[in-house]
Design a protein around this motif. Structure first.
Motif, short mmCIF file in Angstrom:
data_model
loop_
_atom_site.label_atom_id
_atom_site.label_comp_id
_atom_site.label_asym_id
_atom_site.label_seq_id
_atom_site.Cartn_x
_atom_site.Cartn_y
_atom_site.Cartn_z
N LEU A 143 55.37 41.01 60.80
CA LEU A 143 56.35 40.03 60.32
C LEU A 143 57.09 40.54 59.10
N VAL A 144 56.39 41.23 58.22
CA VAL A 144 57.03 41.67 56.97
C VAL A 144 57.59 43.09 57.06
N SER A 145 57.22 43.84 58.09
CA SER A 145 57.62 45.26 58.15
C SER A 145 59.13 45.43 58.30
N TRP A 146 59.79 44.42 58.88
CA TRP A 146 61.24 44.54 59.07
C TRP A 146 61.97 44.64 57.73
N GLY A 147 61.39 44.10 56.67
CA GLY A 147 62.05 44.09 55.37
C GLY A 147 61.68 45.25 54.47
N ARG A 148 61.03 46.28 55.03
CA ARG A 148 60.59 47.40 54.21
C ARG A 148 61.65 48.50 54.14
N GLN A 149 61.92 48.94 52.93
CA GLN A 149 62.77 50.09 52.70
C GLN A 149 62.07 50.98 51.69
N GLY A 150 61.49 52.06 52.17
CA GLY A 150 60.73 52.94 51.30
C GLY A 150 59.50 52.24 50.76
N ASP A 151 59.41 52.15 49.44
CA ASP A 151 58.25 51.51 48.80
C ASP A 151 58.54 50.08 48.37
N THR A 152 59.61 49.50 48.89
CA THR A 152 59.98 48.12 48.58
C THR A 152 59.99 47.29 49.85
N VAL A 153 59.40 46.11 49.78
CA VAL A 153 59.36 45.21 50.93
C VAL A 153 59.95 43.87 50.52
N ARG A 154 60.98 43.45 51.20
CA ARG A 154 61.59 42.13 50.95
C ARG A 154 60.99 41.15 51.95
N VAL A 155 60.40 40.08 51.44
CA VAL A 155 59.65 39.13 52.27
C VAL A 155 60.25 37.73 52.09
N SER A 199 51.31 32.27 49.88
CA SER A 199 52.67 32.65 50.24
C SER A 199 52.64 33.88 51.14
N LEU A 200 53.70 34.04 51.92
CA LEU A 200 53.81 35.21 52.77
C LEU A 200 53.88 36.48 51.92
N ALA A 201 54.51 36.37 50.74
CA ALA A 201 54.60 37.54 49.85
C ALA A 201 53.21 37.97 49.38
N LYS A 202 52.38 37.03 48.99
CA LYS A 202 51.02 37.36 48.56
C LYS A 202 50.24 37.96 49.72
N ALA A 203 50.43 37.41 50.92
CA ALA A 203 49.75 37.96 52.10
C ALA A 203 50.18 39.41 52.33
N ALA A 204 51.48 39.69 52.16
CA ALA A 204 51.97 41.06 52.33
C ALA A 204 51.34 41.99 51.31
N GLU A 205 51.23 41.54 50.08
CA GLU A 205 50.59 42.36 49.04
C GLU A 205 49.15 42.71 49.41
N LEU A 206 48.43 41.72 49.94
CA LEU A 206 47.04 41.96 50.33
C LEU A 206 46.95 42.97 51.47
N VAL A 207 47.86 42.85 52.45
CA VAL A 207 47.84 43.76 53.59
C VAL A 207 48.12 45.19 53.15
N TYR A 208 49.16 45.38 52.34
CA TYR A 208 49.50 46.74 51.91
C TYR A 208 48.44 47.31 50.98
N ALA A 210 45.25 46.66 51.16
CA ALA A 210 44.12 47.03 52.03
C ALA A 210 44.39 48.36 52.72
N ARG A 211 45.65 48.67 52.96
CA ARG A 211 46.02 49.94 53.59
C ARG A 211 46.14 51.06 52.57
N GLY A 212 45.98 50.73 51.30
CA GLY A 212 46.08 51.75 50.27
C GLY A 212 47.49 52.17 49.95
N GLU A 213 48.47 51.31 50.25
CA GLU A 213 49.87 51.64 50.01
C GLU A 213 50.36 50.95 48.74
N ASP A 214 51.02 51.70 47.89
CA ASP A 214 51.57 51.18 46.65
C ASP A 214 53.01 50.77 46.89
N VAL A 215 53.22 49.49 47.20
CA VAL A 215 54.56 48.99 47.48
C VAL A 215 54.87 47.81 46.57
N THR A 216 56.14 47.57 46.39
CA THR A 216 56.59 46.41 45.61
C THR A 216 57.10 45.35 46.58
#
Length: 256
Positions: A143-155, A199-208, A210-216
């Protein structure tokens, strides 16, 4: 339910369907797995009569990959009609299906298509039970992957109460094992959600994380999005009669 039943699972290879198949098998029921890969098309009806022969109950977990309201509505209404028609010919006693929590006030998009799905199911000749569920843990990443550009994710700004697909599967099988509504009666729609709102944003932060990815993660309010105000104002979170089922997203990620 004490007696073994034959249950046809539509969408048996999907994220939810595979859990439903597992729960049914664990409880001793015979499972008929229905999917396009098994040669059954619920939209055209091809192979459906044969697949439903001998089935006592149908659990419909099917979904459309398109969020477009018109495409999704056509998919769901055709599927509902074919399941009723083929199910009636096969002597099916009950159809159990899954919908989305909080969609009564929906005005457009995929959620409005699910409202049409509910109406098509309850209008058919067979008894129907519908479970309304919150969004799944499993859907956060796509759901959130569509908004990813590099290390930034718009949710999108969204309040939700995410629930594990495995918990929803248990609830669907409970309905399949219970009594069917009386002919012509529409049973209340039970609801299920996760144990806490986030929030969906907090959920996205938790997912990334857990994957060890440093994204904003940047939370945005999207003008023009169907049901934007409902999403932002908590229409899709649990109400006073909603069953809450764990694990939390954080617990689920740790287990996964």
């Amino acid at each position: 339910m004490s007696n073994r039943r034959t249950v046809a699972v539509v969408g048996a290879t999907g994220r939810l369907g595979e859990h439903v198949v597992r729960v049914l098998a664990e409880r001793g029921h015979e499972v008929v797995a229905i999917s396009r890969s098994a040669g059954v098309d619920i939209i055209t009806g091809a192979g459906l009569d044969k697949a439903l022969t001998g089935a006592d109950v149908v659990i419909d977990t099917s979904g459309t990959p398109s969020a477009d309201e018109t495409v999704a509505t056509e998919f769901f209404t055709a599927a509902a009609a074919n399941l009723h028609e083929a199910g009636a010919r096969a002597g099916v006693e009950l159809i159990v299906s899954v919908s989305v929590l909080g969609i009564d006030a929906s005005t457009g998009g995929y959620y409005r298509a699910k409202v049409a799905h509910e109406k098509a199911l309850t209008a058919g000749p067979l008894p129907v039970r519908i479970l309304r569920a919150a969004q799944f843990h499993e859907f956060v990443e796509p759901l959130v992957s569509w908004g990813r550009q590099g290390d930034t994710v718009r949710v999108p700004l969204m309040r939700t109460q995410l629930v594990a697909a495995a918990a929803v599967a248990e609830a669907l099988v409970d309905l399949a094992e219970g009594p069917a509504p009386e002919p012509g009666a529409v049973a209340p729609f039970p609801e299920i959600a996760g144990p806490r709102e986030e929030s969906l944003a907090k959920a996205a932060e938790l997912v990334y994380a857990a994957r060890g990815e440093d994204v904003t993660v940047i939370e945005v309010s999207e003008e023009g999005t169907p049901d934007r105000e409902l999403l932002e104002n908590g229409a899709f979170v649990a109400g006073p009669t909603t069953t809450l089922a764990g694990p939390t997203l954080q617990e689920w990620l740790a287990q996964a």
